[in-house]
Scaffold this motif. Structure first.
Motif, PDB file in Angstrom:
ATOM      1  N   ARG A 168      48.788  33.317  43.313  1.00 26.37           N
ATOM      2  CA  ARG A 168      47.988  33.915  42.242  1.00 26.37           C
ATOM      3  C   ARG A 168      47.106  35.059  42.766  1.00 26.37           C
ATOM      4  O   ARG A 168      46.765  35.975  42.013  1.00 26.37           O
ATOM      5  N   ALA A 169      46.721  34.996  44.057  1.00 30.59           N
ATOM      6  CA  ALA A 169      45.814  36.004  44.615  1.00 30.59           C
ATOM      7  C   ALA A 169      46.545  37.244  45.133  1.00 30.59           C
ATOM      8  O   ALA A 169      45.917  38.280  45.345  1.00 30.59           O
ATOM      9  N   LEU A 170      47.850  37.161  45.345  1.00 31.44           N
ATOM     10  CA  LEU A 170      48.597  38.279  45.923  1.00 31.44           C
ATOM     11  C   LEU A 170      48.460  39.599  45.148  1.00 31.44           C
ATOM     12  O   LEU A 170      48.337  40.664  45.766  1.00 31.44           O
ATOM     13  N   PRO A 171      48.494  39.581  43.806  1.00 27.97           N
ATOM     14  CA  PRO A 171      48.378  40.864  43.077  1.00 27.97           C
ATOM     15  C   PRO A 171      47.102  41.638  43.403  1.00 27.97           C
ATOM     16  O   PRO A 171      47.069  42.860  43.249  1.00 27.97           O
ATOM     17  N   ALA A 172      46.059  40.960  43.879  1.00 26.69           N
ATOM     18  CA  ALA A 172      44.817  41.656  44.220  1.00 26.69           C
ATOM     19  C   ALA A 172      45.020  42.615  45.386  1.00 26.69           C
ATOM     20  O   ALA A 172      44.239  43.553  45.564  1.00 26.69           O
ATOM     21  N   ALA A 173      46.073  42.390  46.160  1.00 31.27           N
ATOM     22  CA  ALA A 173      46.382  43.282  47.283  1.00 31.27           C
ATOM     23  C   ALA A 173      47.637  44.105  47.006  1.00 31.27           C
ATOM     24  O   ALA A 173      48.218  44.686  47.924  1.00 31.27           O
ATOM     25  N   GLY A 174      48.046  44.142  45.751  1.00 29.79           N
ATOM     26  CA  GLY A 174      49.261  44.877  45.408  1.00 29.79           C
ATOM     27  C   GLY A 174      50.506  44.219  45.950  1.00 29.79           C
ATOM     28  O   GLY A 174      51.494  44.903  46.261  1.00 29.79           O
ATOM     29  N   ALA A 175      50.469  42.886  46.088  1.00 29.62           N
ATOM     30  CA  ALA A 175      51.584  42.159  46.686  1.00 29.62           C
ATOM     31  C   ALA A 175      52.207  41.199  45.681  1.00 29.62           C
ATOM     32  O   ALA A 175      51.617  40.891  44.644  1.00 29.62           O
TER      33      ALA A 175
END
Length: 372
Positions: A154-161
């Motif tokens: 869930r946290a990956l999109p915060a790093a564009g991942a």
């Protein structure tokens, strides 16, 4: 940095390479290369574990060498710093707050696979494919492990991942801006060894291992970069509290991979340019050699012409003016004079010089050959 060869040998056998390389501010790969270059033996794989168990093999002697001082080129072998990447920490906190009973896609698939998997004889529950995360755990930590994976997913999109499914490698990877990193989760364990001696044949021994799971989780990423690649439960914080650090590490690792690729491409470009310049220099030398060879052939031809011409003139000077030669003798002298004139390269070379050699340069081919 300079260090004596004997001192480096002693330190290599008293401190693990990974720790010693950090002390010397170079990479462990660079330190290994230095040891090979200076014929310094290194501990074999598993040496430190055997040493801790009191079963280490004997240390080999340091071979003799004419070189007593070792140069450690820090600029060449220093550990590359992982670039720092800014991530959206607010988004990560929001993603963690949004966690509920339902797991995210890959985490849910991993949980289903692990709960349905049959533990191995040693108690390991494992999985890993293009649909589920690579895991090696005990049954007791499956739910918690999948909650950790859910938090990371869930946290990956915060790093564009995002998580990507690699069908060819049969694994789930983290895609950060087009760069792929492997990721896996495992539970730490210890093991005890039991040795059983055959009651009839004392020399026959069987060894069995019993695994004891600690409940501590360790997440590892893989990729071609130097930097942090693992996070684990510690005394002060658990893996769930390190999600922000993990995501930042993934982003930094991806950027380091891209940076390393750019550096390698630049190095290849420099090598190609150096090879091209070396080829130009070799071609220039080859053309100059051809020029010199042809010039020497022309000079030799001119010398031969001068010798033949002088010889014919000498013969003619020895014949008395009043002496009458036969027709065959006069024909012989005419033919000799004509052939001597044919061997003279001067006329042809002058014509070539006067007409001009198009695009002529000192290192270009000699031009049209006058003599062969």
């Amino acid at each position: 940095m300079q260090i004596s060869r004997r001192d480096l040998y002693n330190r290599v056998w008293s401190t693990p390479m990974s720790k010693l390389s950090r002390e010397l501010d170079i990479s462990d790969v660079g330190l290994a290369k230095v040891c090979r270059r200076h014929n310094i033996p290194r501990p074999p794989r598993g040496y430190w574990a055997k040493l801790a168990a009191g079963k280490a093999p004997p240390k080999p002697a340091l071979p003799s060498s004419k070189i007593d001082t070792v140069e450690l080129d820090a600029a060449r072998h220093r550990i590359a710093e992982t670039p720092k990447v800014d991530i959206d920490r607010a988004s990560i906190k929001a993603a963690q707050a949004a966690q509920g009973e339902a797991l995210a896609g890959v985490a849910a698939a991993t949980f289903e696979r692990l709960t349905n998997a049959k533990p191995s004889a040693d108690g390991f529950v494992t999985c890993g494919s293009s649909r589920v995360m690579a895991c090696s755990l005990s049954s007791a930590t499956v739910e918690r492990a999948c909650r950790v994976l859910d938090a990371i997913e869930r946290a990956l999109p915060a790093a564009g991942a995002r998580l990507a499914h690699n069908q060819e490698a049969k694994r789930v990877e983290v895609d950060v801006g087009g760069e792929r990193l492997g990721i896996s989760l495992a539970e730490n364990y210890t093991r005890t060894e039991t040795v059983e001696v055959d009651p009839k044949y004392s020399w026959m021994k069987s060894r069995t291992f019993t695994y004891h799971f600690t409940g501590e989780l360790r997440l590892t990423i893989t990729g071609d970069f130097s930097g942090r690649k693992s996070w684990a439960d510690g005394k002060r914080s658990r893996l769930e509290e390190k999600v922000e650090s993990i995501v930042a590490g993934l982003a930094s690792g991806a950027q380091a991979i891209a940076q390393l690729r750019a550096e390698r491409e630049e190095q290849r470009r420099r090598w190609a340019e150096a090879a091209r310049e070396a080829e130009i220099a070799r071609e220039r030398q080859r053309r100059l050699r051809n020029f010199s060879d042809q010039l020497q052939r022309e000079a030799a031809a001119w010398h031969r012409y001068c010798e033949v011409k002088a010889y014919v003139e000498h013969l003619q000077s020895q014949i008395n003016a009043s002496e009458t030669l036969s027709e065959q003798s006069r024909e012989w002298l005419r033919l000799a004079t004509h052939l001597a004139r044919l061997t003279d390269p001067t006329k042809a070379r002058l014509e070539a010089l006067q007409s001009g050699i198009s695009g002529y340069d000192y290192d270009l081919p000699f031009g049209r050959a006058i003599v062969s």
